[in-house]
Design a protein around this motif. Structure first.
Motif, short mmCIF file in Angstrom:
data_model
loop_
_atom_site.label_atom_id
_atom_site.label_comp_id
_atom_site.label_asym_id
_atom_site.label_seq_id
_atom_site.Cartn_x
_atom_site.Cartn_y
_atom_site.Cartn_z
N MET A 25 -29.77 18.94 2.24
CA MET A 25 -29.71 19.56 1.58
C MET A 25 -29.38 19.66 0.31
O MET A 25 -30.25 20.05 -1.10
N ILE A 26 -27.99 19.98 0.25
CA ILE A 26 -27.19 20.68 -0.97
C ILE A 26 -27.70 20.66 -1.96
O ILE A 26 -27.92 20.58 -3.16
N PRO A 27 -27.29 19.12 -2.05
CA PRO A 27 -27.07 18.59 -3.68
C PRO A 27 -28.36 17.77 -3.95
O PRO A 27 -28.72 17.91 -4.79
N LYS A 28 -29.43 18.30 -2.84
CA LYS A 28 -30.99 17.83 -3.41
C LYS A 28 -31.45 18.62 -4.44
O LYS A 28 -31.95 19.07 -4.89
N MET A 29 -30.97 20.10 -3.31
CA MET A 29 -31.75 21.20 -3.75
C MET A 29 -31.03 22.26 -4.86
O MET A 29 -32.02 23.32 -5.08
N GLY A 35 -23.77 28.93 -6.05
CA GLY A 35 -23.09 29.87 -5.26
C GLY A 35 -23.77 31.01 -4.17
O GLY A 35 -24.91 31.02 -4.60
N PHE A 36 -22.81 30.49 -3.45
CA PHE A 36 -23.85 31.73 -1.97
C PHE A 36 -22.31 32.84 -2.18
O PHE A 36 -21.11 32.86 -2.09
N GLU A 47 -20.02 23.01 -2.82
CA GLU A 47 -19.62 22.34 -1.37
C GLU A 47 -18.54 22.73 -0.35
O GLU A 47 -19.00 22.08 0.23
N ASP A 48 -18.58 23.95 -0.42
CA ASP A 48 -18.14 24.61 0.42
C ASP A 48 -19.01 25.77 1.80
O ASP A 48 -18.88 26.26 2.58
N LEU A 49 -20.12 25.44 1.32
CA LEU A 49 -20.94 26.56 2.04
C LEU A 49 -21.10 25.33 3.29
O LEU A 49 -21.62 26.48 3.86
N PRO A 50 -21.09 24.36 3.60
CA PRO A 50 -20.90 23.20 4.94
C PRO A 50 -20.56 24.61 6.02
O PRO A 50 -20.50 25.38 7.15
N GLY A 55 -18.33 28.30 10.63
CA GLY A 55 -18.44 29.29 11.02
C GLY A 55 -19.12 30.46 11.58
O GLY A 55 -19.03 30.70 12.90
N PHE A 56 -20.79 30.47 10.96
CA PHE A 56 -20.83 31.71 11.86
C PHE A 56 -21.61 30.78 13.14
O PHE A 56 -21.54 31.38 13.71
N ARG A 57 -22.13 29.58 12.75
CA ARG A 57 -22.43 28.58 14.12
C ARG A 57 -21.36 28.63 14.88
O ARG A 57 -22.28 28.16 16.45
N THR A 58 -20.65 28.50 15.10
CA THR A 58 -19.28 28.37 16.04
C THR A 58 -19.68 29.01 16.66
O THR A 58 -19.28 29.12 17.80
#
Length: 139
Positions: A25-29, A35-36, A47-50, A55-58
Motif C-alpha cells: 500500500m505504501i507506494p500506492k497511497m 513521512g511518519f 522506505e523505512d516505514l515497514p 519493530g512494533f509487530r515483533t
C-alpha cells in the motif's frame, strides 16, 4: 477528495499497514516524500516505514486497531483510536511479558491531492512500556 473519501482512505491506510502489514500500500497511497512522525523518534520515510512497523509487530504480533472517531479539517484527517495487542515477542533486549496491551492514540494524516503526505502520531508510550513490563508501574 471529499471529506468522507479522506476518512475512508485514512481508515483503509491505518488498518492496512498496521493491522495487516500490507506494505504494498505504501507506494500506492503515499507521496514520494511521505513521512511518519512520532514525537520522540522523529520522521520515518516511506522506505523505512515497514522496518518501523515490524519493530512494533515483533513484540505485539496480534495488534489490531479500533478507530473511534475521525474529523476532517482542510486536507487533514484526525483519527482517534485504540490499539489492542499482547506482548508475545521480544521488545529489543526485553523478553516478552505475555501482558495484554491497550493504547489510545491520535493520528493526524495530511493529504496532498489523493495521496497521504504525512502521518503524525501521538500515543501513550509510557503506558505501553508499563503494560509490557519494561517500566515499573507507579503507585
Amino acid at each position: 477528495m471529499d471529506p468522507q473519501e479522506m476518512k475512508d482512505t485514512t481508515r483503509r491506510w491505518l488498518h492496512g499497514i498496521f493491522d495487516n502489514a500490507d506494505y504494498d500500500m505504501i507506494p500506492k497511497m503515499t507521496t514520494d516524500d511521505y513521512g511518519f512522525i512520532l514525537p520522540r523518534t522523529g520522521r520515518t520515510s516511506r522506505e523505512d516505514l515497514p522496518k518501523l512497523i515490524e519493530g512494533f509487530r515483533t513484540s505485539v504480533p496480534d495488534l489490531h486497531n479500533v478507530i473511534h472517531e475521525q474529523v476532517v479539517e482542510g486536507n487533514v484527517v484526525v483519527t482517534r483510536g485504540t490499539t489492542h495487542a499482547t506482548n508475545t515477542g521480544p521488545f529489543g533486549e526485553m523478553p516478552p511479558s505475555g501482558n495484554p496491551i491497550e493504547s489510545d492514540w491520535i493520528v493526524f494524516t495530511r493529504f496532498e491531492g489523493d495521496k497521504i503526505a504525512e502521518d503524525y502520531e501521538i500515543y501513550d508510550e509510557m503506558g505501553v512500556m508499563t503494560q509490557m513490563g519494561v517500566i515499573p508501574e507507579l503507585e
